[in-house]
Design a protein around this motif. Structure first.
Motif, mmCIF file in Angstrom:
data_model
loop_
_atom_site.group_PDB
_atom_site.id
_atom_site.type_symbol
_atom_site.label_atom_id
_atom_site.label_comp_id
_atom_site.label_asym_id
_atom_site.label_seq_id
_atom_site.Cartn_x
_atom_site.Cartn_y
_atom_site.Cartn_z
ATOM 1 N N ASP A 1 -28.291 -11.739 32.830
ATOM 2 C CA ASP A 1 -27.492 -10.523 32.665
ATOM 3 C C ASP A 1 -26.816 -10.051 33.951
ATOM 4 O OD1 ASP A 1 -29.692 -9.664 34.054
ATOM 5 O OD2 ASP A 1 -30.387 -8.252 32.527
ATOM 6 N N ASP A 2 -26.921 -10.809 35.038
ATOM 7 C CA ASP A 2 -26.274 -10.435 36.292
ATOM 8 C C ASP A 2 -25.076 -11.365 36.515
ATOM 9 O OD1 ASP A 2 -25.436 -9.757 38.794
ATOM 10 O OD2 ASP A 2 -27.333 -10.169 39.815
ATOM 11 N N PHE A 3 -23.879 -10.855 36.212
ATOM 12 C CA PHE A 3 -22.664 -11.656 36.333
ATOM 13 C C PHE A 3 -21.888 -11.291 37.589
ATOM 14 C CE2 PHE A 3 -23.849 -12.317 31.975
ATOM 15 C CZ PHE A 3 -23.448 -13.612 31.697
ATOM 16 N N GLY A 4 -22.626 -10.906 38.621
ATOM 17 C CA GLY A 4 -22.000 -10.560 39.890
ATOM 18 C C GLY A 4 -21.237 -11.709 40.504
ATOM 19 N N LEU A 5 -21.758 -12.925 40.352
ATOM 20 C CA LEU A 5 -21.041 -14.096 40.881
ATOM 21 C C LEU A 5 -19.646 -14.212 40.283
ATOM 22 C CD1 LEU A 5 -23.747 -16.934 40.979
ATOM 23 C CD2 LEU A 5 -22.480 -16.029 42.934
ATOM 24 N N LEU A 6 -19.549 -13.987 39.003
ATOM 25 C CA LEU A 6 -18.256 -14.058 38.322
ATOM 26 C C LEU A 6 -17.310 -12.998 38.874
ATOM 27 C CD1 LEU A 6 -16.330 -14.959 36.040
ATOM 28 C CD2 LEU A 6 -17.564 -13.385 34.522
ATOM 29 N N GLU A 7 -17.802 -11.783 39.019
ATOM 30 C CA GLU A 7 -16.945 -10.697 39.479
ATOM 31 C C GLU A 7 -16.508 -10.902 40.925
ATOM 32 O OE1 GLU A 7 -19.318 -7.286 38.728
ATOM 33 O OE2 GLU A 7 -19.239 -7.501 36.531
ATOM 34 N N ARG A 8 -17.407 -11.385 41.765
ATOM 35 C CA ARG A 8 -17.070 -11.580 43.178
ATOM 36 C C ARG A 8 -16.183 -12.798 43.410
ATOM 37 N NH1 ARG A 8 -22.567 -10.152 43.457
ATOM 38 N NH2 ARG A 8 -23.190 -12.341 43.720
ATOM 39 N N SER A 9 -16.186 -13.733 42.479
ATOM 40 C CA SER A 9 -15.435 -14.973 42.668
ATOM 41 C C SER A 9 -13.928 -14.780 42.619
ATOM 42 C CB SER A 9 -15.828 -15.989 41.588
ATOM 43 O OG SER A 9 -15.333 -15.576 40.310
ATOM 44 N N GLY A 10 -13.492 -13.722 41.981
ATOM 45 C CA GLY A 10 -12.060 -13.523 41.762
ATOM 46 C C GLY A 10 -11.546 -14.177 40.495
ATOM 47 N N GLU A 11 -12.362 -15.036 39.874
ATOM 48 C CA GLU A 11 -11.896 -15.744 38.669
ATOM 49 C C GLU A 11 -11.828 -14.815 37.460
ATOM 50 O OE1 GLU A 11 -10.557 -18.621 38.825
ATOM 51 O OE2 GLU A 11 -11.130 -18.860 40.937
ATOM 52 N N LEU A 12 -12.687 -13.803 37.416
ATOM 53 C CA LEU A 12 -12.612 -12.832 36.320
ATOM 54 C C LEU A 12 -11.291 -12.077 36.389
ATOM 55 C CD1 LEU A 12 -13.731 -11.239 33.942
ATOM 56 C CD2 LEU A 12 -14.950 -9.782 35.574
ATOM 57 N N ALA A 13 -10.947 -11.588 37.577
ATOM 58 C CA ALA A 13 -9.682 -10.875 37.734
ATOM 59 C C ALA A 13 -8.496 -11.789 37.431
ATOM 60 C CB ALA A 13 -9.576 -10.331 39.159
ATOM 61 N N ARG A 14 -8.599 -13.038 37.849
ATOM 62 C CA ARG A 14 -7.533 -14.001 37.566
ATOM 63 C C ARG A 14 -7.365 -14.206 36.065
ATOM 64 N NH1 ARG A 14 -8.086 -20.356 39.028
ATOM 65 N NH2 ARG A 14 -6.013 -21.076 38.381
ATOM 66 N N ALA A 15 -8.481 -14.365 35.363
ATOM 67 C CA ALA A 15 -8.417 -14.569 33.919
ATOM 68 C C ALA A 15 -7.842 -13.338 33.224
ATOM 69 C CB ALA A 15 -9.808 -14.896 33.378
ATOM 70 N N LEU A 16 -8.266 -12.158 33.656
ATOM 71 C CA LEU A 16 -7.743 -10.934 33.056
ATOM 72 C C LEU A 16 -6.240 -10.826 33.284
ATOM 73 C CD1 LEU A 16 -10.580 -8.423 34.030
ATOM 74 C CD2 LEU A 16 -10.117 -9.372 31.759
ATOM 75 N N GLY A 17 -5.788 -11.279 34.440
ATOM 76 C CA GLY A 17 -4.363 -11.287 34.721
ATOM 77 C C GLY A 17 -3.583 -12.212 33.804
ATOM 78 N N LEU A 18 -4.270 -13.200 33.257
ATOM 79 C CA LEU A 18 -3.655 -14.131 32.309
ATOM 80 C C LEU A 18 -3.811 -13.668 30.859
ATOM 81 C CD1 LEU A 18 -4.830 -17.488 33.945
ATOM 82 C CD2 LEU A 18 -2.493 -16.588 33.905
ATOM 83 N N GLY A 19 -4.333 -12.454 30.704
ATOM 84 C CA GLY A 19 -4.465 -11.888 29.364
ATOM 85 C C GLY A 19 -5.792 -12.141 28.687
ATOM 86 N N ALA A 20 -6.790 -12.616 29.427
ATOM 87 C CA ALA A 20 -8.084 -12.931 28.823
ATOM 88 C C ALA A 20 -8.769 -11.677 28.297
ATOM 89 C CB ALA A 20 -8.979 -13.620 29.844
ATOM 90 N N ARG A 21 -9.529 -11.843 27.237
ATOM 91 C CA ARG A 21 -10.420 -10.808 26.721
ATOM 92 C C ARG A 21 -11.847 -11.171 27.137
ATOM 93 N NH1 ARG A 21 -7.671 -8.212 22.459
ATOM 94 N NH2 ARG A 21 -5.435 -8.365 22.941
ATOM 95 N N VAL A 22 -12.699 -10.183 27.224
ATOM 96 C CA VAL A 22 -14.087 -10.390 27.617
ATOM 97 C C VAL A 22 -14.997 -9.888 26.505
ATOM 98 C CG1 VAL A 22 -15.897 -9.860 29.298
ATOM 99 C CG2 VAL A 22 -13.532 -10.169 30.068
ATOM 100 N N VAL A 23 -15.951 -10.725 26.114
ATOM 101 C CA VAL A 23 -16.944 -10.367 25.102
ATOM 102 C C VAL A 23 -18.328 -10.517 25.714
ATOM 103 C CG1 VAL A 23 -17.954 -10.976 22.870
ATOM 104 C CG2 VAL A 23 -15.470 -11.071 23.185
ATOM 105 N N ASP A 24 -19.140 -9.493 25.594
ATOM 106 C CA ASP A 24 -20.523 -9.547 26.058
ATOM 107 C C ASP A 24 -21.449 -9.742 24.866
ATOM 108 O OD1 ASP A 24 -20.250 -9.136 28.895
ATOM 109 O OD2 ASP A 24 -19.685 -7.067 28.459
ATOM 110 N N ILE A 25 -22.286 -10.773 24.937
ATOM 111 C CA ILE A 25 -23.321 -10.995 23.929
ATOM 112 C C ILE A 25 -24.635 -10.481 24.501
ATOM 113 C CG2 ILE A 25 -24.522 -12.676 22.488
ATOM 114 C CD1 ILE A 25 -21.551 -12.390 21.851
ATOM 115 N N LYS A 26 -25.131 -9.409 23.939
ATOM 116 C CA LYS A 26 -26.333 -8.788 24.472
ATOM 117 C C LYS A 26 -27.555 -9.685 24.245
ATOM 118 C CE LYS A 26 -26.987 -4.393 24.051
ATOM 119 N NZ LYS A 26 -27.182 -3.040 23.480
ATOM 120 N N HIS A 27 -28.581 -9.417 25.039
ATOM 121 C CA HIS A 27 -29.833 -10.166 24.869
ATOM 122 C C HIS A 27 -30.513 -9.755 23.569
ATOM 123 C CE1 HIS A 27 -34.051 -11.337 25.542
ATOM 124 N NE2 HIS A 27 -33.504 -12.343 26.193
#
Length: 241
Positions: free
Chosen positions: A162-188
């Motif tokens: 449940d810790d997606f800090g690596l994704l957020e710090r990588s810059g790839e999340l922001a890059r994907a959002l810039g390309l129009g990506a949607r984000v879905v969280d599947i809870k535990h």
């Protein structure tokens, strides 16, 4: 006229590729959730399973699914042709681990993205992720290869961390959002509950509606499952299926 597909064009047909390349991140779980969402919302669909030995769609939704071999172009052609022939019916593809490269080669060699754009076909790539570095690296690889030419859905599977800090710090999340990506969280979901569902070979509808006894879910287990499904469904709906 440009030969670069534009995602602004209205889509008449939809193919949902459930990927992530890495094994064990929960691709098949997401495929099962989408299948159940389509059923519960009366959305016609056909499923294709690329896992030859442990296909989740074939196991839990056999009435809606067929096997497909990703190393055969003729088999993959069926994914596109079936969606264009019946645009009101969604196509759902559960991609097994290590199937991304043959799929990408087929897409390149067959001009799938160009055909999709002129045919009113939307290709949705659901990149299922755990909380590890590999999932981030694979996302970068995916974005590098396809850029703005796919409709991305990033699935943060909290059943695999449940810790997606690596994704957020990588810059790839922001890059994907810039390309129009949607984000879905599947809870535990409580691990013993998920294990119980799988051990009974139950789809999610059967699990949440079956009466107690004989290894079936208890009242509170069914309640937890309903809440979990409701949260997942809200994310799926927001992703624009």
């Amino acid at each position: 006229m440009t030969d670069i597909p534009t995602l602004e064009a209205p889509a008449q047909a939809h193919v949902h590729l459930i990927g992530g390349e890495k094994g064990g991140v929960g691709k098949s779980l997401v495929a099962r959730l989408l299948a159940q969402y389509f059923i519960d919302h009366d959305l016609p669909f056909v499923g294709f399973d690329t896992d030859r030995s442990h296909g989740a769609l074939m196991r839990f939704y056999a009435a809606y699914a067929s096997p497909v071999l990703v190393d055969r172009y003729e088999a993959l052609d069926t994914l596109i042709e079936s969606s264009i022939d019946q645009p009101g019916r969604r196509v759902l593809v559960d991609l097994a681990a290590q199937t991304h490269e043959p799929l990408a080669r087929w897409m390149d060699d067959s001009g799938v993205l160009d055909l999709a754009d002129v045919s009113g076909l939307a290709l949705h790539y659901w990149h299922v992720m755990d909380a590890g570095r590999d999932s981030v690296d694979l996302l970068k690889k995916l974005l590098d290869r396809f850029g703005h030419r796919l409709r991305y859905v990033l699935v943060r599977n909290q059943l695999r961390g449940d810790d997606f800090g690596l994704l957020e710090r990588s810059g790839e999340l922001a890059r994907a959002l810039g390309l129009g990506a949607r984000v879905v969280d599947i809870k535990h979901l409580h691990d013993p509950l998920m294990h119980k569902i799988d051990a009974a070979n139950s789809n999610f509808w059967a699990a949440k509606n079956a009466a107690e006894g004989g290894g079936k879910l208890g009242l509170m287990e069914r309640q937890r499952l309903k809440l979990w499904l409701g949260h997942a469904y809200a994310g799926i709906a927001a992703a624009g299926v």
